[in-house]
Write an enzyme that holds these catalytic residues in place. Sequence first.
Site, PDB file in Angstrom:
ATOM      1  N   GLU A 106       0.652 -10.357  11.352  1.00  0.00           N
ATOM      2  CA  GLU A 106       0.603  -9.893   9.962  1.00  0.00           C
ATOM      3  C   GLU A 106       1.988  -9.516   9.451  1.00  0.00           C
ATOM      4  O   GLU A 106       2.332  -9.778   8.298  1.00  0.00           O
ATOM      5  CB  GLU A 106      -0.348  -8.692   9.877  1.00  0.00           C
ATOM      6  N   ASP A 120       0.780  -1.226   0.000  1.00  0.00           N
ATOM      7  CA  ASP A 120       0.000   0.000   0.000  1.00  0.00           C
ATOM      8  C   ASP A 120       0.819   1.288   0.000  1.00  0.00           C
ATOM      9  O   ASP A 120       0.696   2.128  -0.888  1.00  0.00           O
ATOM     10  CB  ASP A 120      -0.943   0.006   1.203  1.00  0.00           C
TER      11      ASP A 120
END
Length: 818
Positions: free
Chosen positions: A778, A581
């Site tokens: 994550e 991102d």
Amino acid sequence: MRLLWLLLPLLPAVRSSPRNTTDDLLWGVYRPGLYLGLRPRLPQSLVTGLMWFGTQNYQSLTKTRHGCDQNDGLDSYTWTTYDPRQGGVQVIKDSPNNVEITTELLKIPGGTHGGSWAVRVKGKPINLAYPSRISTMFYMGIEGLGGFDMITDEDENGIDGPVEFTGNTPDLDEFTLRIIDGPYNKAVTKGPHAEEFVDRLGKTHFVGLRIGTNELWTAKDRIFQSMLGRASPLAEKYRQTEPAPDPSFILQLPDESVTGSNLYAVQKLFDGAFQFDVIFESGSATQTLDSVVLDLGVTALTAAFTDRFRAIFPIRESGLALDLERLETFSKAITSNLFGGIGYFYGTSIVDKGFAYEWDQEDEYSYDEDDEQHDLPQGPRLTEPKALFTATPSRSFFPRGFYWDEGFHLLHIGEWDNDLSLQILKSWIDLIDENGWVAREQILGEEARSRVPPEFQTQVPNVANPPTLTMAVAAFIDRLKVANGAPSYAELGMDYPGNDGQIPLFGSPTSPQQPGTEYLTFENGVSFLRSIYQPLRRHYDWFRRTQRGQIKQYGRRARSRTEAYRWRGRTETHVLPSGMDDYPRPTAHTGELHLDLISWMGFFTRTMRGIAEFIGETEDAASFAEIEKAIIDNIDDLHWNEEHQMYCDVGINQDDESEHVCHKGYISLFPFMLALLPPDSPHLGPIFDLLRDPDHLWSPYGIRSLSASHPAFGTGENYWKGPIWIQMNYLVLRALHTTYAAVDGPYQERAKAIYTELRKNVVENVFKEYERTGYVWEQYDAITGEGRRSHPFTGWTSLVTLSKSPISDSVLLTIGAH
């Protein structure tokens, strides 16, 4: 299959014929966003869920456990054993409520409607020095057509003994569902005002409600409304009384149902250790289940899972400074959690077919010219409902399907159960629309949308995601070749991440006793590849048509005048379509070229060539080979920067001229990570220098996403500006292991050394953080190695189970092995 043999004396009517691969996967914990939620893979059918709260005080009601939530503050929750075809065991440690809850699922084949199942929920205090008082509520409801009745006699003060329901739906036909107490359960029966509640204490309480179509996902709210409807007058009655009645006396379901109820909840209240069973029996199954089946069956299931795990993913001494028994326990848990995170979703999604950022508005090929959809009114619109069977990245934070993640998930799933991975893959491929597009994030239905911020709910049909599903296809082709005696891709020198040249997973793939191997026969495998070839080809053509970049407009020199690519749908600060991102990129401009995307397209093209060759589409294969060469040539021509000795994105400067925009990090590594470079490429030396430099990407915990010397390192959102991502480290390890350390070349020995050290760093850190925190994460901190962000993240972080052992071993081993 050991489990089935152990259960045969108990279940004499179990079929002796091979189990249907769809039937034994019909039921599962396919509501992965819940701590426990079963449903079948049917659009509108029976769904179930579990809730619990502490009754040590009234405030605990506001912290009821239902949907997996990081804010619940649980110590851990993990499937320690889970086989999607048989069931499993989950352990949930909830210190705020002083309870450890174990959920055990056993799936029993039989009949013609997907079989039966049984769940055991049991709890015990974590700390015996403190009270452990728990209220559980198990609910079941029917969406769509069908009926549901409680056949146990109702009583306004609650029920003693088992509670039984009957129901039917068009797909499940007739069924029964029973909830049975364990032998030693206790309830709170003493305390202030106990005499006023004596008729209701120690009993099971219930409610039956009627809710509308597509509203069953709001079951928790509706059930609590009914509880509070009963509790509120009592709370008011005792509001001025000290001491107040025990919360378990007040916080009870009302023991009533309305006519035509399609949602029932059954509540039990416990003081100390507890146990109850939920048994679902299909009407077409001939055997009758009871608690004895769970007593013996779960033990057999656990033993069978361990035996099979050791055969597929054996833990061996391989240079890791870790206790191998604990490492196996960890590896089984993260593998089980990946499987336990598989879900079935059905519903509408939101799509805006007309939206485009200004730098994307010059595109003329988002849709075919003859596509009538481009004339529809602009703005977000609900689609027709669709279904998806998929693994999920994180049960707590991302309990839905993500294209970027799914290809990595299927590498792991496919090693365990080839056919299950193909069912998931086919479900995704079925979402490819007539233009070749599939949404990068599958937010299907109101329940899914309720967990996604509004600004991220709308999908746009010119936006892509890394085509990782092709990794799953390539891995399947390799398994198919090996199972049928043909050379694997590794043996042919075709280097796909996820393809290892492994031995057959379960002996003969044609054996009816081996689960998940039906499509490892040559005929079935080719048939499957033919079934997905045209939709994948349409998807591939969509990528080439809609994500193409510009070459001649900016005087760029390249051997191919067509092969250049740019992600559509980026913002000024983020390139969400790339999956990375906030990684630094050139300024948003229609003339950008993205290194990672052209690398993915090289990989996609190579995969399409492999499929075409395998199914005999020789002309297509030749065409793909030409495109693959053109892409690899242009990666060098357009993206290699001689001054910086690295691959870079390409941007447009203030003088409207093309220039390299170089940020040392994951982007720089893509041609290497996807094994697109030949083993003798002169660019490998500088890449290995960058990779191994602790001032840039190397750390004791894995490869950083951005150079530690970059001015943006660790700044802002800091999502892809330094943190360590396991799937990217896996790609590095795969490229090293299958190509650069395995094939003769000037960098072979260096590749071996980097591989060995990197593997050790990654596996040891993920394992140590799991033991420290109870979770896999994550991402991991670029400086300390500590877990960061979403947890548990047993999507692609579970790939540590597939990290390889030393190159010198004669067999390709995982921490598991193949």
